[in-house]
Design a protein around this motif. Structure first.
Motif, PDB file in Angstrom:
ATOM      1  N   TYR A 149      32.902 -33.741 -19.453  1.00 30.71           N
ATOM      2  CA  TYR A 149      33.653 -34.759 -18.725  1.00 30.71           C
ATOM      3  C   TYR A 149      33.197 -34.866 -17.275  1.00 30.71           C
ATOM      4  O   TYR A 149      33.108 -35.965 -16.719  1.00 30.71           O
TER       5      TYR A 149
ATOM      6  N   GLN B  57      42.054 -32.541 -21.494  1.00 32.33           N
ATOM      7  CA  GLN B  57      41.376 -31.268 -21.706  1.00 32.33           C
ATOM      8  C   GLN B  57      41.997 -30.167 -20.845  1.00 32.33           C
ATOM      9  O   GLN B  57      42.245 -29.053 -21.328  1.00 32.33           O
TER      10      GLN B  57
ATOM     11  N   ARG C 162      40.721 -38.391 -20.323  1.00 33.23           N
ATOM     12  CA  ARG C 162      40.272 -37.390 -21.301  1.00 33.23           C
ATOM     13  C   ARG C 162      40.097 -36.028 -20.630  1.00 33.23           C
ATOM     14  O   ARG C 162      40.413 -34.994 -21.224  1.00 33.23           O
TER      15      ARG C 162
ATOM     16  N   TYR D  17      38.713 -29.179 -27.933  1.00 35.91           N
ATOM     17  CA  TYR D  17      38.711 -28.552 -26.615  1.00 35.91           C
ATOM     18  C   TYR D  17      38.484 -27.045 -26.737  1.00 35.91           C
ATOM     19  O   TYR D  17      38.881 -26.417 -27.723  1.00 35.91           O
TER      20      TYR D  17
ATOM     21  N   GLU E 250      32.117 -35.397 -26.742  1.00 40.55           N
ATOM     22  CA  GLU E 250      33.268 -34.591 -27.172  1.00 40.55           C
ATOM     23  C   GLU E 250      32.980 -33.836 -28.462  1.00 40.55           C
ATOM     24  O   GLU E 250      33.675 -32.859 -28.764  1.00 40.55           O
ATOM     25  N   HIS E 251      31.970 -34.258 -29.199  1.00 41.44           N
ATOM     26  CA  HIS E 251      31.659 -33.629 -30.477  1.00 41.44           C
ATOM     27  C   HIS E 251      30.246 -33.064 -30.531  1.00 41.44           C
ATOM     28  O   HIS E 251      29.822 -32.576 -31.581  1.00 41.44           O
TER      29      HIS E 251
ATOM     30  N   SER F  50      32.448 -40.406 -25.789  1.00 38.87           N
ATOM     31  CA  SER F  50      32.969 -40.169 -27.138  1.00 38.87           C
ATOM     32  C   SER F  50      32.066 -39.234 -27.933  1.00 38.87           C
ATOM     33  O   SER F  50      32.545 -38.362 -28.667  1.00 38.87           O
TER      34      SER F  50
END
Length: 449
Positions: free
Chosen positions: A308, A48, A44, A124, A364-365, A361
């Protein structure tokens, strides 16, 4: 056969050594899904980086600016004696080559206003900037005597001014160089070097104009990303940079003056002063302009540690979290005489591995803090409820909940630290080891088989 299985099962249930071996084996097995999670984080993060690189390429990559530089061609005449076999004699062949002389400014002053903004694609985000750069200074009297070049060999009518940059795509206004009383329009030239060249039209009345010291100035608006750097080509180079970016990293061959550097949550300002004596090249070159990029300096507009990177740092403590949690269950099993099946150990370990997939997960949001909190509370609740079903009562499940919550809190503190991460981590591990040694001091290890 049943008797043998009964003896083996009894040994597994009653032997401390057997339980420790099983828990140790299961811990090694759980490293496999934990490694898959680490690979997912790396994948991931690579995705990015690829998206950010694509965004930056379309907006404008890092910027390195050098110039202005006066470029004047001159003729070099060489003579070669050639033997003529027909008449058994020599004749002289004259050859004219055109070379170029490059002259750097005496004084170079650069003022850069850098305004950053985020660009998003899907989940991203990249940080790019628009820079307004004002350049002033003056050139010295052009002197070819240093290169032993005769005046009649100098092609004054073809003198030009050069600017070099690493990012032609990002330029948003056509640079116009004001040289003394002349206005020079710049156009791009083909270059196979690491810097792209922008060259002016020929300088009118160059011989008379360049016979004395002469001022210059130009403005440039350019889009870029990641970094903004300059070359100190002036005998005296003064650079001032201001920006609304809060996390600059000053890199290159020179650092800004400490007295003129300010960094706050609203941005930064910095200034550099570089003298000719500070770098390893002269002010004029004859024949070829060398690569001067090793003397570059400026600012990298770094993004603070992203989700990350934090997730990857957190996953590095996965072995410790799983190992200590299983060890707590083992100690409880030894103290309470309650048998915990290997399958139940596996379920607990997989629940702990799920923490990292939830973390990456959700992060990321959302923010890393929210993601960490949600993942920790979810896994904490799951393990506590499951342990309540295994170990009757509330004493030991609450102990497991408290120990796991303390462990997650301890790891969160560590990954937020930079300078003191190793110190705090070492002290924390020492305290954890001391607690385990104290809690296991009364266990009768003589019953181990």
């Amino acid at each position: 056969m049943k008797q043998k299985n009964g003896k083996f099962g009894s040994w597994m249930r009653n032997s401390i050594t057997a339980r420790m071996l099983v828990v140790g084996f299961l811990l090694l097995v759980l490293l496999i899904p934990l490694q898959f999670v680490k690979s997912l984080i790396i994948e991931r993060a690579s995705r990015q980086e690829a998206v950010i690189r694509e965004i930056n390429e379309k907006w404008g990559n890092e910027v390195l600016l050098s110039g202005p530089i006066v470029k004047i061609p001159y003729k070099v005449v060489s003579e070669e004696k050639i033997y003529n076999q027909k008449n058994n004699s020599y004749f002289t062949k004259r050859k004219e080559l055109v070379k170029y002389a490059y002259f750097l400014p005496d004084k170079l002053t650069i003022s850069a206003q850098v305004d950053t903004k985020p660009l998003n694609r899907s989940i991203y985000e990249s940080v790019v900037y628009s820079a307004a750069i004002d350049v002033t200074g003056n050139f010295p009297k052009i002197d070819f005597s240093v290169g032993d070049i005769l005046d009649e060999n100098i092609l004054w009518e073809k003198a030009t001014v050069l600017l070099n940059t690493s990012n032609l795509k990002g330029i948003k206004t056509t640079p116009i160089v004001n040289l003394a009383s002349e206005t020079l329009t710049m156009t791009p030239q083909y270059s196979n070097e690491n810097l792209n060249t922008i060259q002016s039209n020929y300088i009118p009345n160059a011989k008379e104009l360049l016979a004395t010291s002469h001022p210059f100035s130009f403005n440039l608006k350019i889009n870029g990303s990641e970094s903004l750097n300059f070359l100190p080509i002036g005998k005296e180079t003064d650079v001032t940079m201001k920006s609304n970016w809060h996390s600059p990293s000053f890199d290159g061959n020179f650092l800004p003056e400490d007295t003129d550097k300010e960094i706050s949550k609203d941005g930064f300002s910095a200034s550099w002063r570089i003298l000719q004596i500070n770098r390893q090249f002269e002010q004029s070159f004859f024949g070829q302009l060398p690569n001067l990029t090793t003397s570059a300096f400026g600012t990298k507009l770094i993004i603070p540690v992203d989700e990350y990177q934090k997730s990857e740092r957190t996953a590095k403590y996965g072995f410790m979290v799983i190992g200590l949690t299983l060890l707590v269950f083992l100690l409880i099993q030894l103290v309470s005489k309650i048998y915990i099946h290997p399958f139940q150990y596996v379920m607990i370990g997989l629940a702990l591995v799920m923490f990292y997939t939830l973390l990456i997960s959700i992060s990321e949001h959302s923010t890393f803090f929210k993601a960490y909190s949600i993942a920790a509370v979810s896994v904490l609740g799951l393990v506590t409820v499951y342990s309540r079903a295994i170990i009757k009562g509330f004493k030991f499940p609450m102990l497991i909940c408290a120990s796991l919550a303390s462990l997650y809190g301890f790891i969160y503190v560590i990954i937020q630290l930079e300078n003191y991460a190793l110190l705090v981590g070492s002290i924390g591990l020492f305290l954890i080891l001391s607690t385990i040694m104290f809690a296991s001091r009364n266990i009768d290890w003589n019953n181990a088989s």
